[in-house]
Motif scaffolding. Structure first.
Motif, PDB file in Angstrom:
ATOM      1  N   LEU A 653       0.856  -1.178   0.000  1.00 49.03           N
ATOM      2  CA  LEU A 653       0.000   0.000   0.000  1.00 49.03           C
ATOM      3  C   LEU A 653       0.896   1.234   0.000  1.00 49.03           C
ATOM      4  N   LEU A 654       0.793   2.025  -1.044  1.00 50.47           N
ATOM      5  CA  LEU A 654       1.663   3.190  -1.223  1.00 50.47           C
ATOM      6  C   LEU A 654       0.964   4.461  -0.780  1.00 50.47           C
ATOM      7  N   GLN A 655       1.695   5.299  -0.031  1.00 49.95           N
ATOM      8  CA  GLN A 655       1.231   6.654   0.241  1.00 49.95           C
ATOM      9  C   GLN A 655       2.147   7.632  -0.477  1.00 49.95           C
ATOM     10  N   THR A 656       1.548   8.658  -1.083  1.00 49.91           N
ATOM     11  CA  THR A 656       2.341   9.731  -1.666  1.00 49.91           C
ATOM     12  C   THR A 656       2.624  10.756  -0.571  1.00 49.91           C
ATOM     13  N   LEU A 657       3.814  11.354  -0.614  1.00 50.76           N
ATOM     14  CA  LEU A 657       4.181  12.322   0.427  1.00 50.76           C
ATOM     15  C   LEU A 657       5.173  13.337  -0.119  1.00 50.76           C
ATOM     16  N   ARG A 658       5.491  14.316   0.720  1.00 53.29           N
ATOM     17  CA  ARG A 658       6.466  15.343   0.358  1.00 53.29           C
ATOM     18  C   ARG A 658       7.850  14.946   0.846  1.00 53.29           C
ATOM     19  N   SER A 659       8.867  15.433   0.148  1.00 48.85           N
ATOM     20  CA  SER A 659      10.215  15.410   0.700  1.00 48.85           C
ATOM     21  C   SER A 659      10.389  16.655   1.572  1.00 48.85           C
ATOM     22  N   HIS A 660      11.515  16.718   2.256  1.00 46.87           N
ATOM     23  CA  HIS A 660      11.756  17.904   3.086  1.00 46.87           C
ATOM     24  C   HIS A 660      12.095  19.121   2.239  1.00 46.87           C
ATOM     25  N   ASP A 661      12.486  18.898   0.988  1.00 48.04           N
ATOM     26  CA  ASP A 661      12.874  20.003   0.110  1.00 48.04           C
ATOM     27  C   ASP A 661      11.753  20.375  -0.854  1.00 48.04           C
ATOM     28  N   GLN A 662      10.517  20.306  -0.394  1.00 51.20           N
ATOM     29  CA  GLN A 662       9.422  20.733  -1.254  1.00 51.20           C
ATOM     30  C   GLN A 662       8.283  21.274  -0.404  1.00 51.20           C
ATOM     31  N   TYR A 663       7.419  22.060  -1.046  1.00 52.09           N
ATOM     32  CA  TYR A 663       6.171  22.482  -0.417  1.00 52.09           C
ATOM     33  C   TYR A 663       5.065  22.290  -1.441  1.00 52.09           C
ATOM     34  N   ASN A 664       4.144  21.399  -1.155  1.00 50.91           N
ATOM     35  CA  ASN A 664       3.151  20.990  -2.139  1.00 50.91           C
ATOM     36  C   ASN A 664       3.884  20.564  -3.410  1.00 50.91           C
ATOM     37  N   THR A 665       3.601  21.164  -4.559  1.00 47.91           N
ATOM     38  CA  THR A 665       4.297  20.738  -5.774  1.00 47.91           C
ATOM     39  C   THR A 665       5.514  21.603  -6.091  1.00 47.91           C
ATOM     40  N   THR A 666       5.856  22.544  -5.220  1.00 49.06           N
ATOM     41  CA  THR A 666       7.043  23.370  -5.429  1.00 49.06           C
ATOM     42  C   THR A 666       8.261  22.632  -4.878  1.00 49.06           C
ATOM     43  N   ILE A 667       9.223  22.358  -5.753  1.00 46.50           N
ATOM     44  CA  ILE A 667      10.404  21.594  -5.373  1.00 46.50           C
ATOM     45  C   ILE A 667      11.556  22.571  -5.139  1.00 46.50           C
ATOM     46  N   GLY A 669      14.555  21.666  -3.721  1.00 44.00           N
ATOM     47  CA  GLY A 669      15.822  20.974  -3.886  1.00 44.00           C
ATOM     48  C   GLY A 669      15.569  19.488  -4.045  1.00 44.00           C
ATOM     49  N   LEU A 670      16.639  18.719  -4.147  1.00 48.90           N
ATOM     50  CA  LEU A 670      16.524  17.302  -4.464  1.00 48.90           C
ATOM     51  C   LEU A 670      16.921  16.418  -3.295  1.00 48.90           C
ATOM     52  N   ASP A 671      16.873  16.976  -2.081  1.00 46.50           N
ATOM     53  CA  ASP A 671      17.239  16.217  -0.885  1.00 46.50           C
ATOM     54  C   ASP A 671      16.034  16.058   0.039  1.00 46.50           C
ATOM     55  N   ASP A 672      16.079  15.014   0.837  1.00 49.31           N
ATOM     56  CA  ASP A 672      15.126  14.813   1.931  1.00 49.31           C
ATOM     57  C   ASP A 672      15.980  14.523   3.161  1.00 49.31           C
ATOM     58  N   ARG A 673      16.449  15.587   3.773  1.00 48.15           N
ATOM     59  CA  ARG A 673      17.495  15.473   4.793  1.00 48.15           C
ATOM     60  C   ARG A 673      17.093  14.563   5.939  1.00 48.15           C
ATOM     61  N   TYR A 674      15.859  14.678   6.416  1.00 52.04           N
ATOM     62  CA  TYR A 674      15.462  13.895   7.583  1.00 52.04           C
ATOM     63  C   TYR A 674      15.340  12.408   7.260  1.00 52.04           C
ATOM     64  N   ARG A 675      15.039  12.084   6.005  1.00 52.21           N
ATOM     65  CA  ARG A 675      14.907  10.665   5.640  1.00 52.21           C
ATOM     66  C   ARG A 675      16.186  10.096   5.024  1.00 52.21           C
ATOM     67  N   GLY A 676      17.241  10.915   4.963  1.00 49.69           N
ATOM     68  CA  GLY A 676      18.531  10.421   4.508  1.00 49.69           C
ATOM     69  C   GLY A 676      18.675  10.305   3.007  1.00 49.69           C
ATOM     70  N   ILE A 677      17.824  10.995   2.236  1.00 48.71           N
ATOM     71  CA  ILE A 677      17.867  10.922   0.773  1.00 48.71           C
ATOM     72  C   ILE A 677      18.549  12.179   0.236  1.00 48.71           C
ATOM     73  N   LYS A 678      19.493  11.998  -0.689  1.00 45.65           N
ATOM     74  CA  LYS A 678      20.207  13.146  -1.247  1.00 45.65           C
ATOM     75  C   LYS A 678      20.371  12.977  -2.752  1.00 45.65           C
ATOM     76  N   GLY A 679      20.022  14.032  -3.481  1.00 48.26           N
ATOM     77  CA  GLY A 679      20.326  14.074  -4.901  1.00 48.26           C
ATOM     78  C   GLY A 679      19.325  13.385  -5.801  1.00 48.26           C
ATOM     79  N   GLY A 680      18.108  13.172  -5.360  1.00 47.00           N
ATOM     80  CA  GLY A 680      17.119  12.545  -6.232  1.00 47.00           C
ATOM     81  C   GLY A 680      15.790  12.353  -5.555  1.00 47.00           C
ATOM     82  N   ARG A 681      14.730  12.264  -6.361  1.00 47.43           N
ATOM     83  CA  ARG A 681      13.375  12.169  -5.834  1.00 47.43           C
ATOM     84  C   ARG A 681      12.670  10.875  -6.237  1.00 47.43           C
ATOM     85  N   ARG A 682      13.190  10.163  -7.208  1.00 49.89           N
ATOM     86  CA  ARG A 682      12.517   8.942  -7.646  1.00 49.89           C
ATOM     87  C   ARG A 682      12.994   7.774  -6.785  1.00 49.89           C
TER      88      ARG A 682
END
Length: 766
Positions: A653-667, A669-682
């Protein structure tokens, strides 16, 4: 000195992955805020601008709708608020030369991040492509405002019915502009006023209006500070509403307990490092006393079982239930109680994925609390059974008298600044007859009484040829909407698409036969009209209305304010026969507020009250008087059957969510610092045990394919698998990249909100 925008899209093929963090904010948040501000604005402009954010004599942050207290810090903004302000107050500019160098076909290949980084749009732009977008021009070209309004008027007047026009509104629109837009639409003859509420908190409004009589939250910021227990369900304050963490910290220091209910551990609810204090910056404060890592969609079952357990506890101690409140102020208790007593432990454990011990710990905290608040966001509102879930939350609060009591109540946390205010101003496809009656009396018009289209129905109408003109006041409709391929194909059938915007986004590249981009002032810009310098107003997530005043010179002399755009458009379309004084409204927004004060309850003496520093609070009958303006005249208990998503074997079951570097559909940057993701969104976050069972190695790449009853294949390609501590059976990935997986017709019962938080997916490895 501000930096130049990127010339090319960054490569996102191999995002780096590290362990998720267990605290939010602190020095990294400060450093990142300052870095983004400097890149977009330069040092001097950044300081002058950020120090006015959310101040009583400044402007309202264009990001989230979290309220401010009476006492304001010098830096009254969060990391994501700083990003939002920096992107609006940027020194980067999108001129006609940019559009000459970039055909629409090129813009359509660019990421949302690249488009947003280019800067502020400086001139009205027109694209003429011919029927179906297949011939004609391939580039936007500059157009005069007069010609732009004439084109819109020409297209609207050519419609067979006013209901072939759609007027969409995003949350950033001011009260004044929203009021004018709905007035224009109704004088034109339609209630087609879809808005971003349809995609986020419509389920909250539907449930609360039915059960309490008011479709808004009942708590104030002060109530949060006074609560004994705060349950934060389906919400990530650390990324989506960071200033909420300060309120939770204050409540915690006063003795409150906090329960987090979420499929994902969220750093901000684990530990908050408050950048406003030296101790907070270094050590921080642990917030959540209990983390219930619930399976996606299991919240209704959880609250139903808690209600059963409360009723069971009342057998030994009748004071557990507020019997006086229930008897005097509620309706439907017996039917509700019968349904609650039938709740089953085994079914609940299956639906929630929780341990019995954790639920019993939560119950002990509930019974020990005299003042309880439940906060929630999209994790509760975007499921088929969302309205029933929120009704069950209301049951939970009614049972112990936690409505209309200081320190207690319902707290749907709105995302976008002024999304709640837009609805209050009449941006609604199903307006109350009393509102239309007041509007008609005030302006001498006859508003249509039949219901209009919400977002999902608007997309269907475009797809089916029942709508031909699409006008958007802000937002990024194409990226924000579900079923991306269907939505984009529907938009391309329109005769005209119009976007009132500050910056570029994907919607500008997905157009009808003709397309207009109308550049507007932002919150940070000074707004000077013939009547002098203007203010606009907004309503925050807790019903406070206050003024907003920009302090920067506009990004271009060719920009118009949102109220001016609507006023000039209305005159161009409706002609001199319109009895509405559109020119007066453009000249002085105080005249708009005078009219609002006579149409919208709670806004009496609007101009005088909003002149007070900090503004004023709107009335809320359940909170203020324990009066419930429902059909029964009381707060309504409900007894819907418990629902939760059931998974076929080999599916998650998939939920869609935001990364830390976005607000709604405004991106940003390409990082999600709190979840440990850097340099990409896919990326797709999958529990390690589930991943092993499905043969998904950490670091492997997969397509996500959603499965729904229509049998249509919806595919999101090339996602990196990340083993992540999410709940079993659950996965998560960022939107808008995964909106393609959300079926247009998969919506919440009653509210018709897209079910973006419960998408059944299979994985096809690449």
């Amino acid at each position: 000195m501000a930096s130049k925008p990127p010339s090319g899209d960054p490569v996102q093929d191999a995002p780096q992955v590290a362990a998720p963090r267990h605290s939010a904010a602190g020095l990294p948040a400060v450093a990142h805020s300052l870095r983004v501000a400097q890149q977009q604005m330069g040092v001097t402009r950044a300081a002058r601008t950020l120090l006015k954010v959310n101040q009583k004599d400044g402007f309202d942050c264009p990001g989230c709708a979290w309220p401010e207290g009476d006492h304001r810090h010098t830096a009254e903004f969060c990391e994501n608020g700083a990003k939002a302000v920096a992107e609006e107050a940027t020194l980067r500019r999108v001129t006609p030369d940019f559009f000459a160098a970039h055909p629409v076909a090129d813009l359509a290949t660019r990421s949302g991040y690249w488009l947003g980084q280019q800067g502020r749009i400086t001139r009205p732009m027109l694209l003429e492509r011919g029927a179906g977008g297949s011939d004609g021009g391939d580039r936007y070209e500059p157009v005069s405002w007069e010609r732009a309004f004439a084109i819109i008027a020409e297209e609207l007047r050519a419609l067979d019915s006013p209901d072939e026009a759609l007027f969409y509104t995003s949350g950033r629109t001011s009260n004044e502009a929203a009021f004018l837009l709905q007035l224009f639409a109704r004088e034109f003859g339609t209630n087609n006023l879809p808005d971003c509420s349809n995609m986020c908190h419509e389920s909250s409004g539907s449930a609360l209006a039915e059960t309490l009589g008011v479709g808004k939250g009942s708590v104030s910021l002060e109530d949060l500070h006074r609560a004994d227990l705060i349950i934060v369900a389906g919400q990530n304050p650390g990324t989506n509403h960071p200033r909420m963490l300060s309120a939770l910290e204050k409540a915690k220091s006063a003795g409150a307990k906090i329960i987090s209910v979420n499929p994902l551990p969220e750093a901000g609810l684990e530990r908050f490092k408050n950048p406003q204090t030296p101790q907070g910056m270094v050590k921080g404060a642990a917030l959540a006393d209990l983390f219930l890592q619930i399976r996606i969609g299991g919240d209704q079952a959880l609250f139903r079982l808690l209600n059963k357990l409360i009723l069971d506890a009342a057998k030994a101690d009748p004071a557990v239930v507020d019997e006086a409140f229930v008897a005097e102020h509620t309706h439907g208790f017996e039917e509700f109680a019968a349904a609650a007593r039938a709740a089953d432990w085994d079914e609940t454990l299956t639906a929630t994925g929780l341990d019995r011990d954790d639920i019993e710990r939560a119950l002990a905290m509930v019974l020990a609390s005299k003042r309880t608040i439940v906060c929630w966001a999209m994790g509760l509102t975007q499921h088929k059974h969302s309205v029933a879930t929120i009704r069950e939350v209301v049951n939970f609060l009614l049972l112990r008298g936690n409505i209309g009591r200081p320190g207690a109540g319902v707290c749907p946390v709105r995302g976008h600044s002024n999304v709640q205010g837009d609805r209050t101003m009449g941006i609604f496809e199903r307006p109350a007859p009393a509102f239309l009656d007041a509007l008609d009396r005030e302006f001498g018009i006859t508003s249509p009484r039949h219901h209009g289209y919400d977002v999902v129905r608007a997309i269907r109408a475009l797809r089916d040829g029942d709508a031909k003109v699409f006008f958007a006041m802000g937002g990024n409709f194409v990226s924000a909407s579900p079923d991306t391929e269907v939505t984009e194909a529907a938009m391309r059938t329109a005769r005209l698409t119009v976007h009132v915007s500050t910056k570029l986004n994907r919607s500008h590249a997905v157009t009808g036969a003709r397309a207009l981009i109308l550049p507007t002032l932002g919150r940070t810009d000074k707004d000077v009209q013939a009547g002098g310098r203007q203010i606009v107003t907004v309503e925050d997530s807790m019903g406070m209305v206050h003024a907003s005043r920009g302090n920067l010179a506009p990004a271009s002399p060719h920009l118009l304010s949102e109220p001016a755009i609507v006023a000039r458009l209305a005159r161009a379309v409706l002609g001199p026969e319109s009895p509405t004084p559109w020119e007066e409204f453009e000249k002085d927004y105080a005249s708009i507020r005078d009219r609002i004060s006579r149409v919208v309850p709670g806004f009496e003496d609007f101009n005088a009250r909003v002149a007070e520093p900090g503004g004023f609070r709107l009335p809320h009958a359940p909170r203020d008087e324990r009066r419930f303006p429902t059909a029964t005249g009381k707060a309504n208990f409900t007894a819907a059957p418990v629902e939760y998503p059931e998974l076929p074997a080999g599916r998650l079951l998939l939920q869609t969510l935001r990364s830390h570097d976005q607000y709604n559909t405004t991106i940003y940057g390409l990082d999600d610092r709190y979840r440990g993701i850097k340099g990409g969104r896919r990326v797709v976050l999958v529990n390690a045990d589930d991943a092993r069972e499905l043969g998904l190695a950490d670091g492997s790449y997969t397509d996500l394919v959603s499965e729904w009853r229509d049998g249509v294949e919806r595919r999101a390609r090339g996602f990196r698998v990340v083993h992540y501590p999410t709940a079993r059976g659950c996965a998560a990935a960022y939107y808008p990249e995964t909106n393609v997986l959300v079926p247009l017709d998969s919506t919440a019962d009653t509210s018709n909100t897209p079910a973006s938080k419960s998408v059944v997916v299979r994985f096809e490895q690449r």
